[in-house]
Scaffold this motif. Sequence first.
Motif, short mmCIF file in Angstrom:
data_model
loop_
_atom_site.label_atom_id
_atom_site.label_comp_id
_atom_site.label_asym_id
_atom_site.label_seq_id
_atom_site.Cartn_x
_atom_site.Cartn_y
_atom_site.Cartn_z
N GLY A 1 0.79 -1.11 0.05
CA GLY A 1 -0.01 -0.03 0.21
C GLY A 1 0.82 1.43 -0.06
N LYS A 2 2.19 1.25 0.23
CA LYS A 2 2.96 2.30 0.21
C LYS A 2 3.16 2.81 -1.21
CE LYS A 2 5.65 1.12 4.27
NZ LYS A 2 6.85 0.91 4.93
N GLU A 3 3.36 4.09 -1.30
CA GLU A 3 3.80 4.77 -2.58
C GLU A 3 5.07 4.75 -2.99
OE1 GLU A 3 2.11 8.60 -2.57
OE2 GLU A 3 0.36 7.83 -3.65
N LEU A 4 5.55 4.26 -4.13
CA LEU A 4 6.98 3.95 -4.49
C LEU A 4 7.29 4.94 -5.99
CD1 LEU A 4 6.97 -0.11 -4.28
CD2 LEU A 4 7.69 1.69 -2.48
N LEU A 5 8.52 5.28 -5.56
CA LEU A 5 9.17 6.20 -6.75
C LEU A 5 9.74 5.29 -7.78
CD1 LEU A 5 9.14 9.24 -7.60
CD2 LEU A 5 11.24 9.08 -6.39
N VAL A 6 9.30 5.54 -9.05
CA VAL A 6 10.25 5.05 -10.28
C VAL A 6 10.87 6.06 -10.97
CG1 VAL A 6 10.02 3.77 -12.12
CG2 VAL A 6 8.43 3.08 -10.50
N PRO A 7 12.11 6.31 -10.83
CA PRO A 7 12.75 7.50 -11.27
C PRO A 7 12.84 7.68 -12.71
CG PRO A 7 14.25 6.57 -9.37
CD PRO A 7 13.29 5.51 -9.91
N ARG A 8 12.73 8.86 -13.25
CA ARG A 8 12.85 8.96 -14.72
C ARG A 8 14.19 8.30 -15.21
NH1 ARG A 8 12.76 14.72 -15.24
NH2 ARG A 8 14.91 14.70 -14.86
N GLY A 9 14.06 7.72 -16.45
CA GLY A 9 15.33 7.41 -17.24
C GLY A 9 15.03 5.82 -17.56
N ARG A 10 16.03 5.43 -18.27
CA ARG A 10 15.71 3.88 -19.00
C ARG A 10 16.83 3.07 -18.07
NH1 ARG A 10 12.61 2.98 -22.90
NH2 ARG A 10 11.79 4.73 -24.06
N VAL A 11 16.28 2.16 -17.74
CA VAL A 11 17.23 1.15 -17.00
C VAL A 11 18.13 0.26 -18.33
CG1 VAL A 11 17.43 -0.76 -15.70
CG2 VAL A 11 16.12 1.01 -15.10
N LEU A 12 19.24 0.18 -18.08
CA LEU A 12 19.92 -0.62 -19.21
C LEU A 12 19.56 -0.19 -20.74
CD1 LEU A 12 20.43 -3.83 -17.31
CD2 LEU A 12 21.95 -2.17 -17.30
N CYS A 13 19.23 1.15 -20.77
CA CYS A 13 18.68 1.46 -22.14
C CYS A 13 17.54 0.88 -22.63
CB CYS A 13 19.92 1.43 -23.05
SG CYS A 13 21.36 2.34 -22.75
N VAL A 14 16.87 0.37 -21.87
CA VAL A 14 15.44 -0.68 -22.35
C VAL A 14 14.28 -0.12 -21.50
CG1 VAL A 14 14.59 -2.89 -22.66
CG2 VAL A 14 17.09 -2.41 -22.99
N LEU A 15 14.26 -0.52 -20.39
CA LEU A 15 12.99 -0.13 -19.57
C LEU A 15 13.14 1.09 -18.72
CD1 LEU A 15 13.53 -3.27 -17.11
CD2 LEU A 15 12.18 -3.22 -19.35
N GLY A 16 12.23 1.96 -19.59
CA GLY A 16 11.88 3.06 -19.13
C GLY A 16 11.10 3.33 -17.87
N GLU A 17 10.78 4.59 -17.30
CA GLU A 17 9.97 4.81 -16.06
C GLU A 17 8.53 4.39 -16.11
OE1 GLU A 17 10.01 8.47 -18.52
OE2 GLU A 17 11.61 7.12 -17.73
N SER A 18 7.99 4.37 -17.34
CA SER A 18 6.52 3.85 -17.46
C SER A 18 6.37 2.37 -17.84
CB SER A 18 5.79 4.78 -18.44
OG SER A 18 6.44 4.72 -19.92
N ASN A 19 7.68 1.65 -17.93
CA ASN A 19 7.44 0.19 -18.22
C ASN A 19 6.80 -0.41 -17.41
OD1 ASN A 19 8.47 -2.41 -18.65
ND2 ASN A 19 9.26 -1.62 -20.59
N GLY A 20 5.82 -1.47 -17.53
CA GLY A 20 5.14 -2.07 -16.54
C GLY A 20 5.92 -3.22 -15.95
N LEU A 21 6.83 -3.87 -16.72
CA LEU A 21 7.89 -4.78 -16.01
C LEU A 21 8.87 -4.03 -14.84
CD1 LEU A 21 9.28 -7.60 -15.67
CD2 LEU A 21 10.62 -6.85 -17.80
N ARG A 22 9.14 -2.83 -15.35
CA ARG A 22 10.19 -2.06 -14.38
C ARG A 22 9.20 -1.90 -13.18
NH1 ARG A 22 13.14 3.46 -15.02
NH2 ARG A 22 14.22 3.63 -13.12
N HIS A 23 7.82 -1.32 -13.13
CA HIS A 23 6.95 -1.21 -12.00
C HIS A 23 6.75 -2.41 -11.24
CE1 HIS A 23 4.75 2.34 -14.22
NE2 HIS A 23 6.22 2.49 -14.14
#
Length: 181
Positions: free
Chosen positions: A56-78
């Motif tokens: 239930g806590k809010e978590l921050l997904v920082p802006r930027g692409r992880v390993l040039c693939v997973l962006g901040e809005s990517n469901g897998l990264r979430h």
Amino acid sequence: HRLTEGANANTASGGGGGGPDAPDADVEAAVVDEGKERLRKLGGREGDVVVTGWDGKELLVPRGRVLCVLGESNGLRHVLVRIVKYPAFDNFILFAIFVSCVCLVIASPLQDPTAPIKVWVGRVDDYGLLPIFIAEMGLKILALGLACEARGTYLKDGWNVMDGVVVVGVDVVDVGRWVDG
């Protein structure tokens, strides 16, 4: 759930027309202000994404692409951020570290290498604990980034650096042991 763009999406899609004095404009401004306040409380910046964790806590997904693939809005990264930030994940890793410490205490270097307890502990380490620690490292790198993709990446945390050195060091020793036969 991009908070800084949530209200602008309604206006861009044709909704809320009627100019700046329309009631929808006030609602949209309030949503944007609420989103900015939530980001500020979490230490986020514009472009970051807020997701709700399983606890239930809010978590921050920082802006930027992880390993040039997973962006901040990517469901897998979430999902990965939810996993690595979930308290049960940390507790599981701490339990695995405890088991590893017990194995180190049990397996004395002075024992015969063919002793049953030494063989059993080696198997627990090699086939049980090492894959857990490698998976932890991989999940954190995919969720947070490795070095410079975003704020709070894996190598910007001293504990993760130590953890990574130990895991990679153990892998090198294990590979050397397997090569020697």
